[in-house]
Write an enzyme that holds these catalytic residues in place. Structure first.
Site, PDB file in Angstrom:
ATOM      1  N   ARG A 109      33.977  34.273  43.444  1.00  0.00           N
ATOM      2  CA  ARG A 109      34.913  35.255  44.021  1.00  0.00           C
ATOM      3  C   ARG A 109      34.215  36.384  44.761  1.00  0.00           C
ATOM      4  O   ARG A 109      34.629  36.746  45.872  1.00  0.00           O
ATOM      5  CB  ARG A 109      35.872  35.803  42.952  1.00  0.00           C
ATOM      6  CG  ARG A 109      36.763  34.753  42.312  1.00  0.00           C
ATOM      7  CD  ARG A 109      37.367  33.806  43.287  1.00  0.00           C
ATOM      8  NE  ARG A 109      38.411  32.961  42.718  1.00  0.00           N
ATOM      9  CZ  ARG A 109      38.954  31.935  43.340  1.00  0.00           C
ATOM     10  NH1 ARG A 109      38.566  31.634  44.570  1.00  0.00           N
ATOM     11  NH2 ARG A 109      39.888  31.214  42.768  1.00  0.00           N
ATOM     12  N   ASP A 163      41.823  36.357  39.125  1.00  0.00           N
ATOM     13  CA  ASP A 163      41.281  36.326  40.483  1.00  0.00           C
ATOM     14  C   ASP A 163      41.778  37.483  41.350  1.00  0.00           C
ATOM     15  O   ASP A 163      41.035  38.027  42.153  1.00  0.00           O
ATOM     16  CB  ASP A 163      41.567  34.975  41.138  1.00  0.00           C
ATOM     17  CG  ASP A 163      40.653  33.885  40.590  1.00  0.00           C
ATOM     18  OD1 ASP A 163      39.484  34.217  40.269  1.00  0.00           O
ATOM     19  OD2 ASP A 163      41.082  32.731  40.473  1.00  0.00           O
ATOM     20  N   SER A 165      46.706  23.131  38.635  1.00  0.00           N
ATOM     21  CA  SER A 165      46.102  24.089  39.561  1.00  0.00           C
ATOM     22  C   SER A 165      44.590  23.937  39.435  1.00  0.00           C
ATOM     23  O   SER A 165      44.025  24.107  38.354  1.00  0.00           O
ATOM     24  CB  SER A 165      46.544  25.510  39.193  1.00  0.00           C
ATOM     25  OG  SER A 165      45.653  26.428  39.771  1.00  0.00           O
ATOM     26  N   ASP A 192      50.282  27.424  49.365  1.00  0.00           N
ATOM     27  CA  ASP A 192      50.483  28.876  49.291  1.00  0.00           C
ATOM     28  C   ASP A 192      49.954  29.605  50.518  1.00  0.00           C
ATOM     29  O   ASP A 192      50.671  30.390  51.149  1.00  0.00           O
ATOM     30  CB  ASP A 192      49.778  29.455  48.055  1.00  0.00           C
ATOM     31  CG  ASP A 192      50.292  28.857  46.758  1.00  0.00           C
ATOM     32  OD1 ASP A 192      51.472  28.472  46.705  1.00  0.00           O
ATOM     33  OD2 ASP A 192      49.502  28.788  45.800  1.00  0.00           O
TER      34      ASP A 192
HETATM   35  N1  ARG Z   1      40.359  31.011  34.246  1.00  0.00           N
HETATM   36  C1  ARG Z   1      39.289  30.891  35.191  1.00  0.00           C
HETATM   37  C2  ARG Z   1      38.831  32.252  35.623  1.00  0.00           C
HETATM   38  O1  ARG Z   1      39.582  33.177  35.547  1.00  0.00           O
HETATM   39  C3  ARG Z   1      39.645  30.013  36.367  1.00  0.00           C
HETATM   40  C4  ARG Z   1      40.771  30.506  37.227  1.00  0.00           C
HETATM   41  C5  ARG Z   1      41.171  29.597  38.348  1.00  0.00           C
HETATM   42  N2  ARG Z   1      41.664  28.370  37.832  1.00  0.00           N
HETATM   43  C6  ARG Z   1      42.433  27.469  38.465  1.00  0.00           C
HETATM   44  N3  ARG Z   1      42.662  26.377  37.859  1.00  0.00           N
HETATM   45  N4  ARG Z   1      42.962  27.680  39.626  1.00  0.00           N
HETATM   46  O2  ARG Z   1      37.717  32.399  36.072  1.00  0.00           O
END
Ligand code: ARG
Length: 402
Positions: free
Chosen positions: A99, A128, A179, A19
């Site tokens: 993050r 995110d 992912s 990406d």
């Molecule tokens: N659901 C989790 C959160 O919002 C992880 C998100 C990222 N997950 C991923 N497999 N890319 O904090």
């Protein structure tokens, strides 16, 4: 770049994946911007190729990979640990808590580079994007945000097609059907067969931990020393914060500790099924809670429980850089003044079991607790106390009977 027309710069949160590799080219073409690609090291597995060099080959005017592991542990992970932070009581927020640091780093680079824009590769359906967008404007309201993945409508196959057509060099490692997001505090895994909530996560969904069924048949013990709520030593040996996390994580992984399979509520209203591996977080949060139960008074523990939940929601919902989260943090720090001591943990076939704790600030008084000789509790006081404690109920019962 030597062109005569000076273009505005955009800072791209870059992972080296498909990406964000495509995004370099796409941002140049669609928005006519110079792309500065920034990767941030929060302890994810190292890439097999040089993602910085590849970003430059893909057209970035500048690319860097910044090591933020120490800051991640000290400023983000430890505050979460002190808060025993678990979203919906099960997810230690491993992705979520990284993050804000990524955002902070991007904003710093934007200021240094004089960029007016930041781009990230988050989709329109996740948490995110919220954490990035809200985090960025909380730190620097003048920055503008572009989310290429929210704008282009390309499937995985179309992305690969786009890369081929535009000579974008994509990662060499073979595509994973899931992912994945990783850092020192845990590993998140979603998509693929996991989208069927009835299907047991297949072996390939787990990347870190031993299957508890195949974990060693003998338990292993470890001790963790805490000072004011923060782990400082393992098995009596003082270690730096990154080594503490890595050492405990390895041990817990070996014993299959920290697998989580959960349907969680995203901020955007979607329920999603995700698996997590949070071995070190599982062990440390349990151990930290055990030490708190020895060193904190009942009213503090009970009040803090509500605060912990609120803290977790704020982190999950992208409000790290906000007055409420910061104020709650100050409260939590205050509660940790006497959370100093040692916890003994037994790791065995997927379990982390607390088997011992001690502290120079222990509020557990064996003399008061014992049923054996040396009992220091004043037995005569019990009856009077209970008379007062039960009086409201007794009064009400008398009145209501009429
Ligand atoms: N659901 C989790 C959160 O919002 C992880 C998100 C990222 N997950 C991923 N497999 N890319 O904090």
């Amino acid at each position: 770049m030597t062109g005569s027309t000076k273009r505005d710069k955009i800072i791209l949160a870059y992972s080296g994946g498909l990406d964000t590799s495509i995004a370099i080219k796409w941002l140049q073409d669609k928005y006519n911007l110079d792309v500065v690609a920034v990767g941030i090291n929060v302890g994810q597995a190292p890439s097999s190729d040089d993602i910085v060099a590849r970003a430059i080959r893909n057209g970035a005017v500048k690319a860097e990979f910044i090591d933020k592991r120490r800051e991640f542990v000290e400023e983000y992970v430890w505050p979460s640990l002190k808060a025993n932070a678990m979203y919906q009581d099960v997810y230690p927020l491993s992705t979520a808590v990284a993050r804000p640091l990524i955002v902070k780093t991007l904003v710093e680079v934007a200021k240094r580079e004089g960029a007016k824009y930041i781009a990230h590769g988050c989709t329109a359906k996740g948490n995110d994007q919220v954490r990035f967008d809200v985090g960025i404007v909380s730190l620097e309201p003048s920055l503008r945000i572009i989310g290429p993945m929210r704008e282009w409508v390309m499937t995985r196959e179309e992305e690969i097609e786009y890369a081929k057509k535009n000579n974008v060099e994509v990662p060499v490692k073979k595509e994973n059907p899931f992912s994945i997001d990783e850092n020192l505090w845990g590993r998140s895994c979603e998509c693929g067969v996991l989208e069927d909530a009835w299907i047991e996560p297949p072996a390939e969904a787990w990347g870190w931990t031993t299957d508890p069924q195949r974990a060693p048949d003998a338990p292993e013990y470890t001790t963790i020393d805490f000072v004011e709520g923060v782990p400082v030593a393992i098995d009596g040996k003082n270690l730096d914060c990154i080594t503490i996390i890595e050492t405990l994580n390895e041990l817990a992984c070996k014993h299959g500790v920290g697998r989580i399979d959960h349907i969680e509520d995203r901020l955007v209203g979607i329920k999603s099924r995700e698996t997590y591996e949070c071995p070190v977080a599982t062990v440390l949060i349990k151990a930290h809670k055990a030490l708190e139960s020895m060193t904190l008074q009942r009213d503090v523990i009970e009040y803090k429980r509500g605060v912990e939940q609120r803290f977790s929601e704020l982190v999950y919902n992208g409000l790290w850089f906000g007055v409420l989260r910061e104020s709650i943090n100050a409260f939590i720090n205050e509660t940790q003044r006497f959370v100093t001591g040692t916890v003994r943990v037994k790791l065995f076939k997927g379990n982390a079991i607390i088997v011992g704790r001690k502290s120079k600030y222990s509020l557990y008084d064996e003399g008061l607790a014992t049923y054996a000789k040396g009992d220091g509790f004043d037995h005569k006081s019990a009856v009077g106390f209970i008379y007062c404690w039960g009086l409201p109920n007794k009064t009400a019962a008398r009145v209501h009977k009429k």
